[in-house]
Design a protein around this motif. Structure first.
Motif, mmCIF file in Angstrom:
data_model
loop_
_atom_site.group_PDB
_atom_site.id
_atom_site.type_symbol
_atom_site.label_atom_id
_atom_site.label_comp_id
_atom_site.label_asym_id
_atom_site.label_seq_id
_atom_site.Cartn_x
_atom_site.Cartn_y
_atom_site.Cartn_z
ATOM 1 N N TYR A 1 37.267 40.388 55.686
ATOM 2 C CA TYR A 1 37.946 40.524 56.981
ATOM 3 C C TYR A 1 38.932 39.377 57.230
ATOM 4 C CZ TYR A 1 34.188 43.863 57.684
ATOM 5 O OH TYR A 1 33.312 44.905 57.546
ATOM 6 N N LEU A 2 39.668 39.045 56.186
ATOM 7 C CA LEU A 2 40.694 38.014 56.286
ATOM 8 C C LEU A 2 41.998 38.572 55.740
ATOM 9 C CD1 LEU A 2 38.665 34.959 54.916
ATOM 10 C CD2 LEU A 2 39.179 35.434 57.309
ATOM 11 N N SER A 3 43.087 37.921 56.101
ATOM 12 C CA SER A 3 44.360 38.355 55.532
ATOM 13 C C SER A 3 44.488 37.807 54.123
ATOM 14 C CB SER A 3 45.529 37.849 56.387
ATOM 15 O OG SER A 3 45.708 36.467 56.200
ATOM 16 N N PRO A 4 45.177 38.509 53.210
ATOM 17 C CA PRO A 4 45.347 38.012 51.837
ATOM 18 C C PRO A 4 45.931 36.600 51.780
ATOM 19 C CG PRO A 4 46.031 40.305 51.980
ATOM 20 C CD PRO A 4 45.793 39.837 53.393
ATOM 21 N N HIS A 5 46.951 36.367 52.588
ATOM 22 C CA HIS A 5 47.608 35.062 52.564
ATOM 23 C C HIS A 5 46.638 33.958 52.996
ATOM 24 C CE1 HIS A 5 51.029 32.287 52.722
ATOM 25 N NE2 HIS A 5 50.475 31.807 53.829
ATOM 26 N N TYR A 6 45.913 34.221 54.070
ATOM 27 C CA TYR A 6 44.983 33.216 54.585
ATOM 28 C C TYR A 6 43.861 32.972 53.577
ATOM 29 C CZ TYR A 6 41.479 30.927 57.486
ATOM 30 O OH TYR A 6 40.546 30.046 57.967
ATOM 31 N N LEU B 1 43.065 29.460 51.868
ATOM 32 C CA LEU B 1 41.739 28.899 52.122
ATOM 33 C C LEU B 1 41.029 28.558 50.813
ATOM 34 C CD1 LEU B 1 39.596 28.224 54.262
ATOM 35 C CD2 LEU B 1 38.768 30.577 54.055
ATOM 36 N N PHE B 2 41.139 29.445 49.827
ATOM 37 C CA PHE B 2 40.476 29.234 48.531
ATOM 38 C C PHE B 2 41.069 28.021 47.821
ATOM 39 C CE2 PHE B 2 39.285 29.943 44.147
ATOM 40 C CZ PHE B 2 38.014 30.486 44.240
ATOM 41 N N ILE B 3 42.390 27.924 47.838
ATOM 42 C CA ILE B 3 43.053 26.771 47.204
ATOM 43 C C ILE B 3 42.644 25.480 47.894
ATOM 44 C CG2 ILE B 3 45.291 25.666 46.820
ATOM 45 C CD1 ILE B 3 46.478 28.462 46.452
ATOM 46 N N SER B 4 42.587 25.525 49.236
ATOM 47 C CA SER B 4 42.218 24.340 50.000
ATOM 48 C C SER B 4 40.807 23.864 49.652
ATOM 49 C CB SER B 4 42.328 24.645 51.495
ATOM 50 O OG SER B 4 41.876 23.550 52.277
ATOM 51 N N CYS C 1 42.127 25.388 43.207
ATOM 52 C CA CYS C 1 42.797 26.326 42.300
ATOM 53 C C CYS C 1 42.942 27.675 42.992
ATOM 54 C CB CYS C 1 42.038 26.474 40.993
ATOM 55 S SG CYS C 1 40.493 27.415 41.149
ATOM 56 N N GLY C 2 43.815 28.531 42.430
ATOM 57 C CA GLY C 2 44.038 29.836 43.030
ATOM 58 C C GLY C 2 42.939 30.821 42.680
ATOM 59 N N ILE C 3 42.830 31.886 43.458
ATOM 60 C CA ILE C 3 41.794 32.900 43.241
ATOM 61 C C ILE C 3 41.970 33.578 41.887
ATOM 62 C CG2 ILE C 3 40.945 35.147 44.028
ATOM 63 C CD1 ILE C 3 41.379 34.258 46.871
ATOM 64 N N ASN C 4 43.192 33.937 41.548
ATOM 65 C CA ASN C 4 43.423 34.635 40.275
ATOM 66 C C ASN C 4 43.030 33.770 39.081
ATOM 67 O OD1 ASN C 4 44.363 36.985 41.454
ATOM 68 N ND2 ASN C 4 46.488 36.264 41.501
ATOM 69 N N TYR D 1 40.777 31.425 39.143
ATOM 70 C CA TYR D 1 39.314 31.342 39.161
ATOM 71 C C TYR D 1 38.689 32.590 38.536
ATOM 72 C CZ TYR D 1 34.542 30.932 40.941
ATOM 73 O OH TYR D 1 33.166 30.855 41.035
ATOM 74 N N ILE D 2 39.213 33.771 38.896
ATOM 75 C CA ILE D 2 38.696 35.037 38.344
ATOM 76 C C ILE D 2 38.921 35.088 36.837
ATOM 77 C CG2 ILE D 2 39.012 37.543 38.324
ATOM 78 C CD1 ILE D 2 39.733 37.330 41.323
ATOM 79 N N LYS D 3 40.109 34.668 36.384
ATOM 80 C CA LYS D 3 40.420 34.678 34.947
ATOM 81 C C LYS D 3 39.458 33.759 34.179
ATOM 82 C CE LYS D 3 43.997 33.470 31.608
ATOM 83 N NZ LYS D 3 45.375 32.929 31.423
ATOM 84 N N THR D 4 39.217 32.560 34.760
ATOM 85 C CA THR D 4 38.323 31.605 34.091
ATOM 86 C C THR D 4 36.910 32.179 33.960
ATOM 87 O OG1 THR D 4 39.605 29.742 34.946
ATOM 88 C CG2 THR D 4 37.349 29.283 34.223
ATOM 89 N N MET D 5 36.442 32.796 35.052
ATOM 90 C CA MET D 5 35.095 33.392 34.999
ATOM 91 C C MET D 5 35.039 34.518 33.977
ATOM 92 S SD MET D 5 32.712 34.981 37.999
ATOM 93 C CE MET D 5 32.180 33.353 38.527
ATOM 94 N N ARG D 6 36.025 35.365 33.919
ATOM 95 C CA ARG D 6 36.036 36.484 32.971
ATOM 96 C C ARG D 6 36.074 35.974 31.533
ATOM 97 N NH1 ARG D 6 40.258 40.475 36.259
ATOM 98 N NH2 ARG D 6 38.624 41.677 37.340
#
Length: 506
Positions: free
Chosen positions: A430-435, A439-442, A446-449, A451-456
């Motif tokens: 329930y958040l906007s993509p930009h926010y 928030l994740f970077i803050s 690192c960025g969400i993408n 983080y997802i790539k590293t986990m995969r």
């Protein structure tokens, strides 16, 4: 004070006249001369209201002196005195319009009466001139007032056929002077007129008071817009200092004749509507370079929808951005009425209050205050205060950013093999993509993408080491649909292809 020129070649006679003037307390500026030629030069240089002259004088006879002085000053009061009671001189005096003809030696009482008669004529003439000037000024003001309120010059010319209205064509521009309080009704008009004359310093003008709040200054012979604007700035400071409160001045477009006066006045009045947007500006219209460029801003409905969506997704960042964009858009926007701007802001307030645990009466109070704000800055402060309360509420609703990020990481851990777009993750929380991205970077650095790539990649490495699954199947299990892209990503991460990594590990 009137000026009297005493012309007599006998000093004793001049002294006797001056003594009598002082005795009878005539308040006159006294000039004297001992011959006709000198008297004429002094009359030319200094002027005179009363000429008291002997008939016979050296260089220029008194009758000739009187005749030439009359040509210079048609309303001069002439008094002859002489020791000769000759009819030709009396006749000449009458043709020159002399007040009287006094014989020497001068009878004091006769001189007193003759001077009183001359002064009465001067006073009467002065009164007539003042009445004519007053009548002319009144008529000018009446005509100008009617033109300001839409009367046509042709109609006025037919109504006032005996009056020359050519003066109207001399006006080249007008300035509207306006107060928020009835200052023009509490301070004498001549006080303002003196201040205006002091600032304009000979610039031809006409001052017209319209009501207790407004006056109009008509200018002649305007040179450039910049010179008028510079003068208006100085005049605004002077008038404001005299009144003890700010005076607003609006400069019209150049006049092109009497019939353009009404449109120029209406334009000047409309320019003052921008006071709502420019709180500390007092001379209008505001130059275009000061106004903010607004072409790049979204329309009102889009910004209001963005604010509503931000509240729905509990996105404080996007909410504040939408609110600030809307406020900036109207900060210096031209051609907008106070009522229209208040309506837009009341819609925004309604959206903001949807996130607050407040009753409808509180919202209604805020909306009423928005409509009664005198300046845009007051409306802006009110909206920002409500926005601040909403942001605090949203923060309380979402607990802490750390909790949100932990929940997001857990979600990625459980669903890394699925399609994980930013929009899907934002919708999930329930958040906007930009926010969410910011928030994740803050929180993680690192960025969400990434983080997802590293986990995969880590999950793929584990499966390559611990299972005998085909590499194509591992590719799909960690969320990749393109095998070539999976292999390239793995090599970029670990420096080897998936096949080489499996072989080297065994």
């Amino acid at each position: 004070m009137y000026r009297i020129l005493i012309a007599d070649d006998e000093k004793d006679e001049r002294e006797a006249v001056k003594f009598l003037l002082k005795k009878y307390k005539f308040e006159l500026d006294i000039v004297e001369s001992e011959n006709g030629h000198d008297a004429l030069q002094k009359a030319k240089k200094q002027g005179t209201d009363i000429l008291l002259t002997d008939v016979r004088m050296p260089f220029l006879l008194g009758t000739e002196l009187a005749s030439q002085t009359r040509e210079l000053y048609p309303n001069v009061q002439i008094i002859f005195f002489s020791g000769y009671n000759d009819f030709p001189y009396v006749k000449k005096a009458l043709t020159l319009g002399a007040v009287d003809y006094i014989l020497k030696p001068i009878n004091p009482e006769e001189l007193r009466k003759v001077l009183e008669k001359a002064i009465q004529k001067l006073n009467a003439r002065k009164q007539i001139i003042m009445q004519k000037q007053f009548a002319a000024a009144y008529l000018q003001n009446h005509v100008l007032s009617r033109l300001l309120y839409g009367a046509k010059a042709e109609m006025l010319c037919s109504e006032y056929r005996d009056i020359d209205l050519a003066f109207l064509e001399k006006f080249k521009q007008l300035l509207l002077l306006q107060f928020d309080n009835p200052i023009f009704g509490s301070i004498p008009q001549d006080h303002f007129e003196k201040s205006i004359a002091g600032v304009l310093r000979g610039w031809p003008h006409h001052f017209l008071n319209l009501n207790t709040y407004q006056s109009v200054l008509f200018l002649q012979d305007t040179e450039t817009d910049s010179s008028v604007a510079a003068m208006a700035q100085i005049l605004q400071k002077q008038i404001s200092a005299d009144a003890g409160e700010p005076c607003y001045i609006s400069i019209s477009s150049p006049l092109t004749g009497a019939d353009s006066i009404a449109a120029a006045y209406a334009q000047a009045e409309k320019a003052l509507d921008d006071r709502f947007f420019f709180r500390n500006c007092y001379v209008y219209p505001i130059p275009d370079k000061i106004s903010t460029s607004l072409e790049s801003y979204e329309d009102d409905d889009a910004l209001l929808r963005s604010a509503a969506d931000a509240i729905r997704f509990k996105d404080s960042y996007s909410l504040q951005k939408s609110v600030n964009m809307l406020l900036t858009k109207y900060q210096h926007k031209r051609n907008q009425s106070h009522i229209n701007v208040s309506y837009i802001l009341s819609q925004l307030a309604t959206i903001l209050y949807s996130a607050l645990p407040a009753d409808k009466e509180d919202l209604q109070v805020v909306i009423e205050r928005l409509y009664f704000c005198q300046y845009f800055e007051e409306s802006k402060a009110l909206i920002l205060d409500v926005t601040k309360r909403v942001v605090a509420t949203l923060a309380a609703d979402t607990e802490s950013t750390g909790h949100t990020i932990r929940m997001l990481k857990q979600f990625i851990q459980n669903h890394y093999g699925e399609e994980l777009s930013l929009s899907r993750l934002a919708k999930q929380f329930y958040l906007s993509p930009h926010y969410l991205s910011d928030l994740f970077i803050s929180e993680t650095g690192c960025g969400i993408n990434k983080y997802i790539k590293t986990m995969r990649m880590e999950k793929a490495k584990e499966q390559l080491l611990n299972t005998n699954e085909k590499i194509q199947d591992i590719c799909k299990s960690v969320g990749y649909t393109n095998f070539s892209y999976f292999c390239r990503s793995f090599r970029e991460t670990f420096g080897q292809t998936p096949e080489s990594y499996r072989q080297s590990a065994h």
